[in-house]
Design an enzyme around this catalytic site. Sequence first.
Site, PDB file in Angstrom:
ATOM      1  CE  LYS A  23      -3.731  -0.470   2.411  1.00 41.95           C
ATOM      2  NZ  LYS A  23      -4.482  -0.692   3.651  1.00 41.95           N
ATOM      3  NE  ARG A  93      -6.940   3.566   5.239  1.00 44.31           N
ATOM      4  CZ  ARG A  93      -8.026   3.154   4.599  1.00 44.31           C
ATOM      5  NH1 ARG A  93      -8.032   2.013   3.951  1.00 44.31           N
ATOM      6  NH2 ARG A  93      -9.101   3.889   4.584  1.00 44.31           N
ATOM      7  N   GLY A 102      -8.384  -7.450   4.914  1.00 44.36           N
ATOM      8  CA  GLY A 102      -9.149  -7.720   6.125  1.00 44.36           C
ATOM      9  C   GLY A 102      -8.323  -8.271   7.272  1.00 44.36           C
ATOM     10  CG  MET A 104      -2.750  -6.436   8.466  1.00 43.96           C
ATOM     11  SD  MET A 104      -2.075  -7.552   9.683  1.00 43.96           S
ATOM     12  CE  MET A 104      -0.733  -6.569  10.228  1.00 43.96           C
ATOM     13  NE  ARG A 337      -6.326  -4.578  -2.409  1.00 43.92           N
ATOM     14  CZ  ARG A 337      -6.800  -4.700  -1.183  1.00 43.92           C
ATOM     15  NH1 ARG A 337      -5.993  -4.623  -0.165  1.00 43.92           N
ATOM     16  NH2 ARG A 337      -8.062  -4.912  -0.966  1.00 43.92           N
ATOM     17  CG  HIS A 455     -14.092 -10.221   5.432  1.00 44.92           C
ATOM     18  ND1 HIS A 455     -14.463 -11.496   5.778  1.00 44.92           N
ATOM     19  CD2 HIS A 455     -12.767 -10.114   5.681  1.00 44.92           C
ATOM     20  CE1 HIS A 455     -13.405 -12.124   6.244  1.00 44.92           C
ATOM     21  NE2 HIS A 455     -12.363 -11.308   6.211  1.00 44.92           N
ATOM     22  CB  SER A 764      10.914 -41.330  -7.955  1.00 44.62           C
ATOM     23  OG  SER A 764       9.777 -40.526  -7.724  1.00 44.62           O
ATOM     24  CB  THR A 767       9.396 -35.138  -0.576  1.00 46.87           C
ATOM     25  OG1 THR A 767       8.270 -35.081  -1.451  1.00 46.87           O
ATOM     26  CG2 THR A 767      10.666 -34.860  -1.350  1.00 46.87           C
ATOM     27  CB  CYS A 831       6.347 -39.657  -6.815  1.00 49.50           C
ATOM     28  SG  CYS A 831       7.253 -40.818  -5.777  1.00 49.50           S
ATOM     29  CE1 TYR A 851       8.682 -38.352 -11.975  1.00 47.56           C
ATOM     30  CE2 TYR A 851      10.592 -38.837 -13.356  1.00 47.56           C
ATOM     31  CZ  TYR A 851       9.716 -39.187 -12.333  1.00 47.56           C
ATOM     32  OH  TYR A 851       9.880 -40.374 -11.675  1.00 47.56           O
TER      33      TYR A 851
END
Length: 875
Positions: A23, A93, A102, A104, A337, A455, A764, A767, A831, A851
């Site tokens: 802002k 603000r 919405g 803050m 914005r 909101h 592969s 994770t 994967c 990939y």
Amino acid sequence: MSTKYVYMFSEGNGSMKELLGGKGANLAEMTNLGLPIPQGFTVSTEACTLYNTSGKVLSDEIKAQVDKAIVKLEEISGKKFGDNANPLLVSVRSGSRASMPGMMDTVLNLGLNDEAVEGLANATGNPRFAYDSFRRFIMMFADVVIGVSKKKFDKVLDEYKESKGYGSDLDLNVDDLKHICEEFKKIYRDDQGKDFPADAKIQLYEAIGAVFRSWDNERAFSYRRMNDIPYDWGTAVNVQSMVFGNMGDDSGTGVVFSRNAATGVDEIYGEYMINAQGEDVVAGVRTPKPFAQLKEEMPAIYDEFVNYAKKLERHYKDMQDMEITIEKGKLYFLQTRNGKRTATAALKIAVDMVDEGLITSEEALLKVEPRQLDQLLHPTFDTKALKEANPIGKALPASPGAATGKVYFNAEDVKEASERGEACILVRLETSPEDIEGMARSKGVLTVRGGMTSHAAVVARGMGTCCVSGCEEIKMNEEEKYFDLGGHRIKEGDYISLDGSTGNIYLGEIKTVDPEISGNFAKFMEWADKVRDLKVRTNADTPKDASKAIEFGAEGIGLTRTEHMFFDEERIIKFRAMILSDSVSEREKALEELIPYQISDFKGLYEAMEGRPVTIRLLDPPLHEFIPHTEAEYEAVSKQNGKPVAELKAKAAALHEINPMMGHRGCRLSVTFPEITRMQIVAIIKAAIEINKEKGYNIVPEIMIPLVGEIKEFRFVKEIVDSTAAEVIKEAGVDLQYMVGTMIEIPRACLTADAIAKEAEFFSFGTNDLTQLTYGLSRDDAGKILNDYIGKNIYEADPTARLDRTGVGQLMQMAVEKGKSTKENIKLGICGEHGGDPSSVEFCHMLGLNYVSCSPYRVPIARLAAAQAALKFPR
Ligand code: PEP
Ligand code: MG
């Protein structure tokens, strides 16, 4: 040298978002562009960090810089802070780097006290307005800055109005308002044990501190978590001279978008309210008018606005969301914005702006949030079912999509119901930031009050949650949890359906249908595919999932979890009989029965993928997942293999593990029960031979060994794979290539990846397990602690959803480097669930993987995330 914490708007520019927040940077940029901006200054995000890390006090240095900025602002405005003739009033603000609508708190009319209110009355010739502003300020300051409950003020106001027989705030005269101000100050004194601060400077310091602290509140945490915003960014504070939209019928306030935020159509879109102040539109207190009406009501202002709006759009090369105030016939911009928009609008705007020559297709790719595409991939109502549906009301189509679910009246109840697996619709008078989590967990949101920029509307659109807002015909009873609409009483737990694209509200459940990729979406995704380096595969266990993924652009299967193929009722009994066998020969017999299923499963997958690569992982269930639980389940197995239930139970007890996630699973199963692996290899190879023959494909099955942590494990299993495959291929008398690779999901596999890569043809990254084992955090139980860990700032994000680059990522990098050191061209993929998370996809691109593989619905997200990564970090 001392740090500069405070910047006048004229000292900044649009590129200073990190320091001045979005802002603040935009207000500076607009000032430089010559737009009509009420002037002011920004206290930087660095000041926020300093404040929150040094006992939450505003340092003398910051205060001194604020004082200087106020003097400058007094010079610019010709008004004086706290003056009783012509007082300077300001708004305070928040404004962080990424917009957090919405999240803050805002304080308006700051600077009023007993003298300044008289000054304001004199300067404007409007004492009613002055005292109305003062009572609003006392309440807002007490509520937002100090934390005195707003209810106490509302109660006094309501009782006073009732005693006078007034129907609305507008009936209050000057004397009434003066009396209310005194009452309000008394509430403050009773609550705080001291007087309402009369010194405008003290008011300002307090308000700045409150904005900084609000960066630390729960709502901000939950918004940041949902949007991947780091805590250490902090928020800036903007202090801006007040302009008043509540000075009469020649004044007003509005929230306006330069294009339609719901559809993307190039038209001014928004709302305004005459004689209202700042937050009234956003807060949904009254339902505002469509902006187009201003053309009739104030044609000159309308034209002036449109000119500026287009100028801003060309300048920022993006659709703008602007807040304006009209004070006595003069237009002011309070902020601009890049506007939040639906996914449909995002794609249309991106494609249109490329057609208009405003941006390149590559710039367009960077303007769409990958996660947002999700909105386009979810169901809409089945047209036939919709025709037969029973509409009971209509309101504003605030956020598109189709939602069917049970009605709940507050976020808490939604949370509980969604944990029970129910589809929920949150119905509220109006939403506030406390409702965010409830909204995120709902299929749809229905509000009684509030417009398209309320909101509820803004937040729902950002989340991709369907929302219908402003249904004022609803007679609501939140306490007793029911509402009346269209002659029906709808109670908690009853089903309703919402169409966020038309605003229709229906009684009961309505069938939904799946979406498809076409038009702007297809064109946009083609651009993404042109620039990305990463291929995108899918995790799929059924031909149906695989076909869906192909529709969404998957280029192969990166993971088939073969254990998921046995959950079917008929198969699970046979599978249980197999794992509860007593001897190899018994197990082999049980396996014989499973082979036909596996062959047809694999053929189905190969066929659905139409010749694209398919990675099949050998069985990897923690065995406890398959052990019978109920008496009936034991009896079914007993019927299958003829063994007494007691014997089966004893066998099952022997298989019981204290910690099955780290137990008898993955390649360990192949080591203890090689016959299971042999059965799977027979099926994988036979299915490929048959389908290649039938369809003329050249499928090269990619066989993946799970949970390897030691090269000898890999070697042991690979030997079974090779010898079994050789037999099947020989018997069929054909030629078939296949590959054998491994999951990298145990830290030890990363540490020894050079040895493993000598023998594995691909890696592969699993994770899910790699994160679990690196953190020592059970993936099944992590949910219980994660909220606290994130809430208390220990983890920035959920590592099971967003790859932890520092720790887990380091292990991955080591595995990549070590793997390549012994096999330069080793094929590398991922994967785990992270394969569909944009930040993790970016990291995989940076690691140089070939990939990513993710669930079908996340394939388009991964395609766009991969394209953005390639644009940001060219390989
Ligand atoms: C993983 O561990 O990341 C993985 C993909 O395997 P699973 O989730 O089946 O353990
Ligand atoms: Mg795993």
